[in-house]
Design a protein around this motif. Structure first.
Motif, PDB file in Angstrom:
ATOM      1  N   ASN A  25       0.840  -1.194   0.000  1.00 38.81           N
ATOM      2  CA  ASN A  25       0.000   0.000   0.000  1.00 38.81           C
ATOM      3  C   ASN A  25       0.877   1.245   0.000  1.00 38.81           C
ATOM      4  O   ASN A  25       2.104   1.151   0.081  1.00 38.81           O
ATOM      5  CB  ASN A  25      -0.943  -0.008   1.214  1.00 38.81           C
ATOM      6  N   GLY A  26       0.225   2.406  -0.071  1.00 39.82           N
ATOM      7  CA  GLY A  26       0.964   3.662  -0.130  1.00 39.82           C
ATOM      8  C   GLY A  26       1.778   3.948   1.115  1.00 39.82           C
ATOM      9  O   GLY A  26       2.875   4.497   1.025  1.00 39.82           O
ATOM     10  N   ALA A  27       1.261   3.565   2.282  1.00 39.62           N
ATOM     11  CA  ALA A  27       1.991   3.800   3.531  1.00 39.62           C
ATOM     12  C   ALA A  27       3.286   2.999   3.562  1.00 39.62           C
ATOM     13  O   ALA A  27       4.331   3.503   3.991  1.00 39.62           O
ATOM     14  CB  ALA A  27       1.120   3.440   4.731  1.00 39.62           C
ATOM     15  N   MET A  28       3.218   1.766   3.081  1.00 45.71           N
ATOM     16  CA  MET A  28       4.419   0.924   3.039  1.00 45.71           C
ATOM     17  C   MET A  28       5.443   1.498   2.055  1.00 45.71           C
ATOM     18  O   MET A  28       6.640   1.531   2.340  1.00 45.71           O
ATOM     19  CB  MET A  28       4.046  -0.497   2.649  1.00 45.71           C
ATOM     20  N   ALA A  29       4.978   1.959   0.900  1.00 47.85           N
ATOM     21  CA  ALA A  29       5.873   2.567  -0.090  1.00 47.85           C
ATOM     22  C   ALA A  29       6.531   3.807   0.498  1.00 47.85           C
ATOM     23  O   ALA A  29       7.742   4.004   0.357  1.00 47.85           O
ATOM     24  CB  ALA A  29       5.098   2.925  -1.356  1.00 47.85           C
ATOM     25  N   LYS A  30       5.741   4.626   1.192  1.00 49.24           N
ATOM     26  CA  LYS A  30       6.259   5.846   1.810  1.00 49.24           C
ATOM     27  C   LYS A  30       7.356   5.530   2.823  1.00 49.24           C
ATOM     28  O   LYS A  30       8.397   6.189   2.843  1.00 49.24           O
ATOM     29  CB  LYS A  30       5.116   6.594   2.489  1.00 49.24           C
ATOM     30  N   GLU A  31       7.149   4.490   3.634  1.00 53.65           N
ATOM     31  CA  GLU A  31       8.150   4.098   4.633  1.00 53.65           C
ATOM     32  C   GLU A  31       9.446   3.635   3.981  1.00 53.65           C
ATOM     33  O   GLU A  31      10.535   4.004   4.419  1.00 53.65           O
ATOM     34  CB  GLU A  31       7.597   2.985   5.513  1.00 53.65           C
ATOM     35  N   MET A  32       9.341   2.815   2.943  1.00 53.20           N
ATOM     36  CA  MET A  32      10.540   2.309   2.263  1.00 53.20           C
ATOM     37  C   MET A  32      11.328   3.459   1.642  1.00 53.20           C
ATOM     38  O   MET A  32      12.555   3.496   1.733  1.00 53.20           O
ATOM     39  CB  MET A  32      10.168   1.299   1.189  1.00 53.20           C
ATOM     40  N   ILE A  33      10.611   4.383   1.021  1.00 51.38           N
ATOM     41  CA  ILE A  33      11.268   5.513   0.364  1.00 51.38           C
ATOM     42  C   ILE A  33      11.925   6.419   1.401  1.00 51.38           C
ATOM     43  O   ILE A  33      13.088   6.812   1.256  1.00 51.38           O
ATOM     44  CB  ILE A  33      10.260   6.287  -0.508  1.00 51.38           C
ATOM     45  N   ALA A  34      11.204   6.738   2.481  1.00 51.46           N
ATOM     46  CA  ALA A  34      11.733   7.619   3.526  1.00 51.46           C
ATOM     47  C   ALA A  34      12.936   7.015   4.234  1.00 51.46           C
ATOM     48  O   ALA A  34      13.843   7.730   4.669  1.00 51.46           O
ATOM     49  CB  ALA A  34      10.643   7.943   4.539  1.00 51.46           C
ATOM     50  N   ALA A  35      12.967   5.692   4.334  1.00 53.82           N
ATOM     51  CA  ALA A  35      14.080   5.010   4.999  1.00 53.82           C
ATOM     52  C   ALA A  35      15.344   4.974   4.141  1.00 53.82           C
ATOM     53  O   ALA A  35      16.410   4.573   4.605  1.00 53.82           O
ATOM     54  CB  ALA A  35      13.671   3.582   5.374  1.00 53.82           C
ATOM     55  N   GLY A  36      15.228   5.382   2.876  1.00 51.95           N
ATOM     56  CA  GLY A  36      16.384   5.377   1.984  1.00 51.95           C
ATOM     57  C   GLY A  36      16.661   4.020   1.383  1.00 51.95           C
ATOM     58  O   GLY A  36      17.764   3.766   0.896  1.00 51.95           O
TER      59      GLY A  36
END
Length: 73
Positions: A25-36
């Motif tokens: 989902n979008g929240a999971m994508a956001k976390e992966m991206i923010a974590a680098g």
């Protein structure tokens, strides 16, 4: 290398992670991206809204996934 086909000329980084299935989902994508954990064309990118087009290569280090964006035209 795996390929992800898109219908339009571009897609956002968050959307392509969901389309590929590496993010549920979008929240999971956001976390992966923010974590680098996500690179685009070999460079870390922390912008979920970054526009990607045919030929861009996305890698998700934590998942061991690499794929190229292509068009279905």
């Amino acid at each position: 290398m795996e390929q992800v086909q898109i219908r339009d000329e571009s897609i956002t980084l968050g959307q392509v992670l969901k389309l590929h299935g590496v993010a549920d989902n979008g929240a999971m994508a956001k976390e992966m991206i923010a974590a680098g954990d996500v690179t685009v064309n070999g460079e870390t990118d922390t912008r979920r809204g970054r526009r990607l087009g045919p030929g861009d290569v996305v890698a998700v280090d934590a998942a061991g996934v690499e794929f190229e964006v292509t068009t279905s035209r």
